[in-house]
Design a protein around this motif. Structure first.
Motif, PDB file in Angstrom:
ATOM      1  N   TYR A 114      49.879  32.232  40.284  1.00  0.00           N
ATOM      2  CA  TYR A 114      49.417  32.432  38.918  1.00  0.00           C
ATOM      3  C   TYR A 114      48.476  33.627  38.769  1.00  0.00           C
ATOM      4  O   TYR A 114      48.257  34.109  37.661  1.00  0.00           O
ATOM      5  CB  TYR A 114      48.664  31.185  38.423  1.00  0.00           C
ATOM      6  N   ILE A 115      47.916  34.076  39.878  1.00  0.00           N
ATOM      7  CA  ILE A 115      46.835  35.064  39.846  1.00  0.00           C
ATOM      8  C   ILE A 115      47.085  36.181  40.848  1.00  0.00           C
ATOM      9  O   ILE A 115      47.577  35.926  41.949  1.00  0.00           O
ATOM     10  CB  ILE A 115      45.482  34.388  40.207  1.00  0.00           C
ATOM     11  N   MET A 116      46.753  37.425  40.458  1.00  0.00           N
ATOM     12  CA  MET A 116      46.640  38.499  41.431  1.00  0.00           C
ATOM     13  C   MET A 116      45.165  38.897  41.478  1.00  0.00           C
ATOM     14  O   MET A 116      44.572  39.261  40.460  1.00  0.00           O
ATOM     15  CB  MET A 116      47.480  39.715  41.048  1.00  0.00           C
ATOM     16  N   LEU A 117      44.569  38.795  42.652  1.00  0.00           N
ATOM     17  CA  LEU A 117      43.138  39.021  42.850  1.00  0.00           C
ATOM     18  C   LEU A 117      42.916  40.358  43.545  1.00  0.00           C
ATOM     19  O   LEU A 117      43.582  40.669  44.533  1.00  0.00           O
ATOM     20  CB  LEU A 117      42.556  37.892  43.707  1.00  0.00           C
ATOM     21  N   TYR A 118      41.980  41.147  43.026  1.00  0.00           N
ATOM     22  CA  TYR A 118      41.692  42.429  43.670  1.00  0.00           C
ATOM     23  C   TYR A 118      40.248  42.824  43.428  1.00  0.00           C
ATOM     24  O   TYR A 118      39.582  42.321  42.521  1.00  0.00           O
ATOM     25  CB  TYR A 118      42.637  43.522  43.169  1.00  0.00           C
ATOM     26  N   GLU A 119      39.750  43.745  44.255  1.00  0.00           N
ATOM     27  CA  GLU A 119      38.390  44.259  44.098  1.00  0.00           C
ATOM     28  C   GLU A 119      38.340  45.218  42.914  1.00  0.00           C
ATOM     29  O   GLU A 119      39.267  45.980  42.691  1.00  0.00           O
ATOM     30  CB  GLU A 119      37.953  45.011  45.356  1.00  0.00           C
ATOM     31  N   SER A 120      37.227  45.171  42.174  1.00  0.00           N
ATOM     32  CA  SER A 120      37.105  46.065  41.035  1.00  0.00           C
ATOM     33  C   SER A 120      35.660  46.134  40.579  1.00  0.00           C
ATOM     34  O   SER A 120      34.916  45.160  40.680  1.00  0.00           O
ATOM     35  CB  SER A 120      37.978  45.589  39.874  1.00  0.00           C
ATOM     36  N   LEU A 121      35.293  47.317  40.061  1.00  0.00           N
ATOM     37  CA  LEU A 121      33.960  47.491  39.484  1.00  0.00           C
ATOM     38  C   LEU A 121      34.039  47.615  37.972  1.00  0.00           C
ATOM     39  O   LEU A 121      33.060  47.929  37.311  1.00  0.00           O
ATOM     40  CB  LEU A 121      33.302  48.750  40.078  1.00  0.00           C
ATOM     41  N   GLU A 122      35.229  47.347  37.402  1.00  0.00           N
ATOM     42  CA  GLU A 122      35.413  47.485  35.964  1.00  0.00           C
ATOM     43  C   GLU A 122      34.683  46.387  35.211  1.00  0.00           C
ATOM     44  O   GLU A 122      34.494  45.285  35.706  1.00  0.00           O
ATOM     45  CB  GLU A 122      36.907  47.436  35.622  1.00  0.00           C
ATOM     46  N   ALA A 123      34.290  46.713  33.958  1.00  0.00           N
ATOM     47  CA  ALA A 123      33.552  45.749  33.143  1.00  0.00           C
ATOM     48  C   ALA A 123      34.452  44.583  32.729  1.00  0.00           C
ATOM     49  O   ALA A 123      34.085  43.424  32.879  1.00  0.00           O
ATOM     50  CB  ALA A 123      32.978  46.447  31.910  1.00  0.00           C
ATOM     51  N   ASP A 124      35.640  44.906  32.176  1.00  0.00           N
ATOM     52  CA  ASP A 124      36.573  43.852  31.788  1.00  0.00           C
ATOM     53  C   ASP A 124      37.425  43.523  33.000  1.00  0.00           C
ATOM     54  O   ASP A 124      38.357  44.229  33.340  1.00  0.00           O
ATOM     55  CB  ASP A 124      37.451  44.324  30.624  1.00  0.00           C
ATOM     56  N   ARG A 125      37.096  42.422  33.646  1.00  0.00           N
ATOM     57  CA  ARG A 125      37.673  42.151  34.955  1.00  0.00           C
ATOM     58  C   ARG A 125      38.875  41.214  34.911  1.00  0.00           C
ATOM     59  O   ARG A 125      39.402  40.846  35.931  1.00  0.00           O
ATOM     60  CB  ARG A 125      36.594  41.563  35.876  1.00  0.00           C
ATOM     61  N   VAL A 126      39.297  40.829  33.717  1.00  0.00           N
ATOM     62  CA  VAL A 126      40.402  39.886  33.605  1.00  0.00           C
ATOM     63  C   VAL A 126      41.458  40.427  32.644  1.00  0.00           C
ATOM     64  O   VAL A 126      41.173  40.731  31.490  1.00  0.00           O
ATOM     65  CB  VAL A 126      39.915  38.510  33.094  1.00  0.00           C
ATOM     66  N   ASN A 127      42.678  40.577  33.154  1.00  0.00           N
ATOM     67  CA  ASN A 127      43.803  40.990  32.320  1.00  0.00           C
ATOM     68  C   ASN A 127      44.918  39.967  32.472  1.00  0.00           C
ATOM     69  O   ASN A 127      44.945  39.198  33.442  1.00  0.00           O
ATOM     70  CB  ASN A 127      44.308  42.379  32.729  1.00  0.00           C
ATOM     71  N   SER A 128      45.831  39.966  31.523  1.00  0.00           N
ATOM     72  CA  SER A 128      46.942  39.025  31.587  1.00  0.00           C
ATOM     73  C   SER A 128      48.262  39.763  31.481  1.00  0.00           C
ATOM     74  O   SER A 128      48.327  40.883  30.948  1.00  0.00           O
ATOM     75  CB  SER A 128      46.840  37.979  30.473  1.00  0.00           C
ATOM     76  N   SER A 129      49.322  39.126  31.994  1.00  0.00           N
ATOM     77  CA  SER A 129      50.658  39.708  31.934  1.00  0.00           C
ATOM     78  C   SER A 129      51.091  39.886  30.480  1.00  0.00           C
ATOM     79  O   SER A 129      50.816  39.058  29.614  1.00  0.00           O
ATOM     80  CB  SER A 129      51.647  38.789  32.658  1.00  0.00           C
TER      81      SER A 129
END
Length: 391
Positions: A114-129
């Protein structure tokens, strides 16, 4: 009833997806393991022209393109990218092709159900398909997942998460975070080294498996054990759906798909109405011609529409079955009515949307041909002895 049948031979694997006995998809993998998705501790051997070449412990050096958008976090403009002897954790994006080694990235991710997890420094850290088209559902999922994330991580919510509760999503994030902690604790390892890898057959299975699959049948005990070890941690509810094929009769013959596999390579495909389509694959594109054949076209334009509609459904099925991709040109029977043509294209587009691989109906050319593009994900099927020729 949907089944996934997995056959192992001396040539590699054949994975067949069936529904009520009908073959929907056939995927083939040779004996050479795919490196795509695997994570390595690599040592820099050469830096030239914005490319970093790393030894990851395989025959050919991998390459990382520092100009790629994924690498901006690690290689900001103006900073020397690397020097020989530097150590990087990298993930393989694409397998080696021809003289090119594997293409790698320093942006590490783990993909679950259900999830793809990755490192990030972005402010909006959650996106959807984009496949989650219900806005309220997308917002619900984002809100739930955002509360579960640790600092420094981002996720993409996959379409399979639609309708899932918080507990289900939390359980998968915990699995992926645990894998991250375990597999990236590499300080005691000497480069080059493998940090995490997944067998090719499990990668293939994760491509095609959906919740509506009722059974996964495997004809090789080693493959069975490997799938249980690598696949079930992410798909625990499939534990009772995975079985061993124990009959002496070969698996594809036993499940009545052998004859369907043999027909995949025929250029001519007959339609129930008596017409047929001809599929020609060239280097530049795939050309499909619709013919009347034995079809009795006394009904005039209405009969042409009927044949074209049936052909459109079969063409969408054959594209998926044969894994045809790139540019596809279809020559339907000519129809005088613009309304009929519009109706045909609308239905054709709906059939194409059933494909798990993106397929786009571009429109009609000036010559009245219908143009489609389908994303290249795998090589098209090729007739050969061994994998797909196996009983």
């Amino acid at each position: 009833m949907k089944k996934i049948l997995i056959s192992k031979s001396e040539y590699g694997y054949s994975t067949a997806l069936t529904k009520d006995g009908k073959l929907l998809e056939l995927l083939e993998d040779g004996n050479e393991e795919s490196l795509a998705g695997n994570i390595y501790l690599g040592i820099v051997r050469k830096v030239t022209g914005g490319f970093i070449f790393l030894d990851i412990g395989h025959d050919r050096q991998a390459f990382l393109d520092t100009k790629d958008g994924r690498e901006r976090r690690l290689f900001p403009p103006g900073r020397p990218p690397a020097k020989p002897g530097d150590i990087f954790t990298v993930q393989v994006l694409k397998d080696a092709v021809g003289n090119k080694g594997p293409n790698v990235t320093s942006s590490i991710s783990y993909t679950g159900r259900y999830i793809m997890l990755y490192e990030s420094l972005e402010a909006d850290r959650v996106n959807s398909s984009k496949k989650i088209q219900d806005f309220k559902e997308a917002q619900r999922l984002k809100g739930s997942v955002r509360q579960m994330l640790s600092d420094g991580f981002s996720v993409i919510i996959r379409s399979a998460a639609e309708g899932k509760d918080e507990a289900t999503l939390k359980a998968e994030i915990d699995v992926l975070m645990a894998r991250w902690s375990t597999n990236l604790n590499w300080k005691h390892k000497t480069a080059p080294a493998t940090l995490w890898s997944q067998s090719t057959i499990v990668k293939t299975l994760m491509e095609v498996v959906r919740e509506d699959v009722d059974e996964i049948v495997i004809d090789h005990i080693g493959t069975f054990n490997r799938i249980k070890e690598e696949f079930l941690p992410v798909f625990p509810d499939f534990a009772d759906k995975i079985t061993i094929h124990q009959k002496e009769e070969p698996i594809f013959l036993s499940h009545f798909v052998k004859s369907q596999i043999d027909k995949i390579y025929d250029k001519r495909v007959w339609l129930k109405c008596g017409g047929f389509i001809v599929i020609e694959q060239t280097e530049a594109c795939v050309v499909i011609d619709v013919n009347t054949g034995k079809f009795q076209s006394k009904g005039g334009e209405a009969a042409k529409l009927q044949l074209n509609m049936e052909a459109a459904k079969e063409i969408a099925y054959q594209l998926r079955l044969r894994n045809l991709s790139g540019i596809v040109i279809v020559d339907f029977l000519r129809m005088q009515s613009k309304a009929d043509m519009h109706s045909l294209l609308k239905d054709f587009e709906l059939e194409l949307h059933k494909d798990r691989i993106p397929a786009l109906l571009v429109g009609m050319t000036t010559l009245g041909l219908v143009e489609i593009t389908r994303k290249r994900v795998r090589k098209p099927l090729e007739r050969r002895n061994g994998i797909n020729g196996r009983g």
